[in-house]
Design a protein around this motif. Structure first.
Motif, PDB file in Angstrom:
ATOM      1  N   ILE A 123     -88.728 -14.813 -53.901  1.00 58.78           N
ATOM      2  CA  ILE A 123     -87.904 -15.866 -54.475  1.00 58.78           C
ATOM      3  C   ILE A 123     -88.609 -16.435 -55.692  1.00 58.78           C
ATOM      4  N   ALA A 142     -83.764 -28.340 -54.025  1.00 61.09           N
ATOM      5  CA  ALA A 142     -82.652 -27.441 -53.698  1.00 61.09           C
ATOM      6  C   ALA A 142     -81.470 -27.808 -54.589  1.00 61.09           C
ATOM      7  N   TYR A 176     -82.535 -19.951 -55.289  1.00 57.73           N
ATOM      8  CA  TYR A 176     -82.142 -19.298 -54.050  1.00 57.73           C
ATOM      9  C   TYR A 176     -82.045 -17.775 -54.228  1.00 57.73           C
ATOM     10  N   ARG A 177     -82.020 -17.060 -53.122  1.00 60.01           N
ATOM     11  CA  ARG A 177     -81.810 -15.613 -53.159  1.00 60.01           C
ATOM     12  C   ARG A 177     -80.577 -15.282 -54.013  1.00 60.01           C
ATOM     13  N   SER A 182     -84.843 -13.954 -58.304  1.00 63.68           N
ATOM     14  CA  SER A 182     -84.963 -13.812 -56.854  1.00 63.68           C
ATOM     15  C   SER A 182     -84.293 -12.530 -56.367  1.00 63.68           C
ATOM     16  N   ARG A 194     -74.276 -18.768 -46.831  1.00 61.46           N
ATOM     17  CA  ARG A 194     -75.435 -19.334 -47.505  1.00 61.46           C
ATOM     18  C   ARG A 194     -76.495 -19.902 -46.557  1.00 61.46           C
ATOM     19  N   TYR A 197     -80.006 -19.556 -47.879  1.00 61.22           N
ATOM     20  CA  TYR A 197     -80.614 -20.599 -48.710  1.00 61.22           C
ATOM     21  C   TYR A 197     -81.472 -21.525 -47.856  1.00 61.22           C
ATOM     22  N   ASP A 200     -84.716 -19.912 -47.443  1.00 66.59           N
ATOM     23  CA  ASP A 200     -85.502 -19.944 -48.676  1.00 66.59           C
ATOM     24  C   ASP A 200     -86.211 -21.279 -48.867  1.00 66.59           C
ATOM     25  N   VAL A 232     -77.761 -27.957 -48.067  1.00 66.68           N
ATOM     26  CA  VAL A 232     -78.874 -27.086 -47.687  1.00 66.68           C
ATOM     27  C   VAL A 232     -79.978 -27.919 -47.033  1.00 66.68           C
TER      28      VAL A 232
END
Length: 368
Positions: A123, A142, A176-177, A182, A194, A197, A200, A232
């Motif tokens: 990431i 985030a 995030y991915r 990432s 998600r 996330y 992550d 998140v």
């Protein structure tokens, strides 16, 4: 006269599926509204919590050997659920934090490109490190929704990252991915609603604590999300108690993922909405009535052990103010040490940005 702040406190009683409408990008500040909204309001009903599946340890009253019992059959959680996440990620494997090119250097901090490990993915992100020997408290950032096709490294919370570092906090902004450099694919992230996330940002905290290159105070690491990132944050605290020492959510999406789906994804009727309907069921459908609580933070708020600050604008036309009130009410009912602060501002936080940052930093210094 600065923006007016209204605060709702919850006493300590004990221990997204979001589409492009809910962005946390570096937008132009909103105009300051002229009137405030009352901070009080009843929370809406949360989805029912799942019943405990723990077997009984109660001993038999019979003096002789107890009759044999059939083994308890435990239903495996849906692989796309918070329950599956914290069953599979009890040991956070985040690590390998590496500093790359210097992006910016000031008297107060140095900003680096950075990468770390989240499961089998690498990431990317941006890391601001205050000047001095440390150790420093740390904040993982985030960001809100930004289309991954246009997202660039570190986008979305540039202002917050700079202010935090200038006030003595290590600040790690997570891509995030499937964002920026990432690993991962956007398609898979969406199909997992998600939850990746969440992994992550939890692994970001572990990577900071394990780093030998960044002087982090391991006992003071917070998670700060805005808009989608606020959701998140709430899911991370519920899925991984103890991974963080405090949580902050600005202009957060709902803590119920069915709210977020109905607000942002369902109206577009795009491929994501069609996939969700086919695989999981729409909110309110027979399958959906089980699925949506399972991927939402609110039914698991009783797992949250960290203090939480929610910050919301009274004029937010993207993430309704009622969502913040409902989340605060549910956190309070779950016994979480939580605070809701309201400002006369919009979703992007213009006039209220610096007062809200001052209060956020005061919260972090007090609670961590």
């Amino acid at each position: 006269m600065g923006p007016r702040r209204l605060t709702v406190l919850a006493p300590l009683l004990g221990l997204a599926l979001v589409a492009s409408a809910c962005s946390g990008g570096d937008a132009e500040p909103d105009a300051a509204p002229s009137s405030a909204v009352s901070p009080s309001g009843p929370p809406s009903s949360a989805p029912s919590d799942e019943a405990s599946d723990e077997p009984s340890d109660e001993a038999s009253d019979e003096p002789t050997t107890a009759p044999s019992r059939e083994p308890v059959q435990r239903e495996e959680p849906d692989p796309v659920s918070l329950a599956a996440y914290y069953a599979e990620n009890r040991d956070y494997d985040g690590g390998g934090l590496r500093l790359g090119a210097v992006r910016e250097q000031t008297d107060a901090y140095t900003s680096y490109d950075a990468t770390y490990r989240s499961g089998d993915l690498t990431i990317s992100g941006v890391l601001n490190v205050p000047t001095g020997p440390g150790p420093f408290p740390a904040v993982v950032l985030a960001h809100g929704y930004i289309d991954p096709d246009v997202y660039v490294r570190g986008q979305g919370m540039t202002r917050e990252r700079g202010v935090l570092a200038s006030r003595g906090f290590v600040a790690l902004h997570v891509d995030y991915r499937a964002h920026a450099e990432s690993d991962g694919t956007e398609e898979q992230a969406e199909r997992d609603v998600r939850l990746g996330y969440v992994a992550d940002v939890v692994n970001a905290a572990a990577a900071l604590r394990r780093s030998q290159d960044v002087p982090v105070d391991d006992d003071r690491v917070a998670l700060f999300g805005r808009s989608m990132g606020g959701g998140v944050m709430l899911r991370a605290l519920a899925a991984a108690p103890g991974a963080y020492d405090a949580g902050v959510g600005w202009a957060s999406v709902s803590s119920r993922e069915d709210d977020n789906f109905n607000q942002f994804t369902a109206p577009d009727r795009d491929e994501v909405a069609s996939y969700v309907e086919r695989e999981y069921g729409l909110p309110g459908s027979p399958r959906g009535r089980e699925f949506w609580p399972a991927v939402s933070a609110r039914p698991s708020f009783d797992r949250v052990t960290e203090p939480v600050l929610l910050v919301h604008g009274t004029n937010d036309d993207t993430c309704p103010l009622q969502w913040a009130r409902d989340s605060q009410g549910a956190l309070r009912d779950a016994g979480v040490d939580s605070t809701l602060e309201l400002y006369e501002d919009g979703h992007a936080f213009g006039p209220a940005f610096f007062p809200a940052m001052d209060d956020t930093i005061a919260f972090l210094r007090e609670k961590m």
